[in-house]
Write an enzyme that holds these catalytic residues in place. Structure first.
Site, PDB file in Angstrom:
ATOM      1  N   TYR A 200     -13.704   7.293 -14.316  1.00 21.41           N
ATOM      2  CA  TYR A 200     -13.726   6.151 -13.617  1.00 21.41           C
ATOM      3  C   TYR A 200     -14.150   4.921 -14.402  1.00 21.41           C
ATOM      4  CZ  TYR A 200     -14.770   2.631  -9.719  1.00 21.41           C
ATOM      5  OH  TYR A 200     -14.954   1.547  -9.122  1.00 21.41           O
TER       6      TYR A 200
ATOM      7  N   ASP B 294       3.908   2.321  -4.250  1.00 22.78           N
ATOM      8  CA  ASP B 294       3.352   3.140  -5.374  1.00 22.78           C
ATOM      9  C   ASP B 294       3.004   2.452  -6.358  1.00 22.78           C
ATOM     10  OD1 ASP B 294       2.344   5.077  -7.200  1.00 22.78           O
ATOM     11  OD2 ASP B 294       3.778   6.448  -6.726  1.00 22.78           O
TER      12      ASP B 294
ATOM     13  N   ASP C  18       0.829  -0.955   0.045  1.00 23.22           N
ATOM     14  CA  ASP C  18      -0.021   0.057  -0.078  1.00 23.22           C
ATOM     15  C   ASP C  18       0.966   1.268   0.007  1.00 23.22           C
ATOM     16  OD1 ASP C  18      -3.317   0.216   1.077  1.00 23.22           O
ATOM     17  OD2 ASP C  18      -2.082   2.230   0.938  1.00 23.22           O
TER      18      ASP C  18
END
Length: 252
Positions: free
Chosen positions: A157, A63, A37
């Protein structure tokens, strides 16, 4: 129990929500899990929780938009646990809900980078290690917004999640001869920290439930059960599949 015994899994975006649920379930089923994460503290805390419960887990800051960091994480997983069998490309974000007039090209590109390029980088990074094992399983997290249009979200999205869907199918077709299966999971409305602003509003959730035949919001654990199945040898004859997990939202 032990449905993933002897397997090593990388799970991205494991600091909360669906990624954290995947991690807990995988560890319970015998996998050695590498939790990644961008928020290192979150995955360190989860790795400690899993270890205290008798599982095997370690954490890495990551990342997922950075190819070099992917190479580092894949090597770290293989060096730590002896190889890689499973990749769960879970990391991603919906972006801020803005209108087409308000959206910027920078915010659009950021969503494509986080939601799509990250999965491309992840697949490339683990390929040598999956080949060394004679195959493996990759699970790409998409959304029902990658199958049907989900309005009033960031304009980037649904395109990013649609790209997840076809990236998965492309990889599945090309990697099948190497014993590597690639499938995509398409959640609907799941109660995670990202969706809390929706499901915590009674009027909003009442309206949403009208479109969900099973009449409830999903839980991260619901999704984790499906991801576990696709990661395990139980799904050895499944590749290139797109599986909605949305309580029936996308069929009505």
């Amino acid at each position: 129990m032990n449905r993933l015994a002897g397997k090593v899994a990388i799970i991205t975006g494991a600091g909360s929500g669906m990624g954290a649920a995947d991690a807990r379930l995988f560890a319970t089923e015998g996998a050695k899990v590498v939790l990644t994460d961008i928020r290192l503290g979150a995955v360190e805390e989860l790795a400690a929780e899993i270890t205290a419960a008798g599982g095997t887990a370690t954490a890495a800051e990551h990342d997922v938009t950075d190819a070099a960091q992917w190479a580092r994480v894949a090597k770290f997983a293989a060096d730590t646990y002896g190889g890689i069998d499973i990749l769960v490309n879970n990391a991603g974000l919906p972006g801020s809900p803005v209108t087409w007039d308000e959206a910027t090209i920078e915010s659009f590109e950021a969503l494509i980078s986080l939601n799509v390029y990250s999965q491309f980088h992840g697949i490339q990074a683990v390929l040598p290690y999956l080949d060394a094992r004679g195959g493996g399983s990759i699970v790409n997290m998409s959304s029902i917004a990658g199958i049907i249009v989900w309005p009033n979200l960031h304009p980037g999205y649904s395109p990013s999640k649609g790209a997840n869907r076809l990236l998965t199918k492309s990889a599945a077709a090309d990697l099948a001869s190497r014993g590597i299966r690639v499938n995509s999971v398409h959640p609907g409305i799941i109660h995670t920290p990202q969706s809390d602003y929706l499901v915590s509003e009674p009027a909003v959730i009442a309206e949403l439930l009208k479109g969900i035949p099973l009449n409830r919001v999903g839980r991260p654990e619901d999704v984790a059960g499906l991801v576990l199945f696709l990661a395990s040898d139980e799904s050895s004859y499944i590749t290139g599949a797109e599986i909605p997990i949305d309580g029936g939202y996308s069929i009505v």
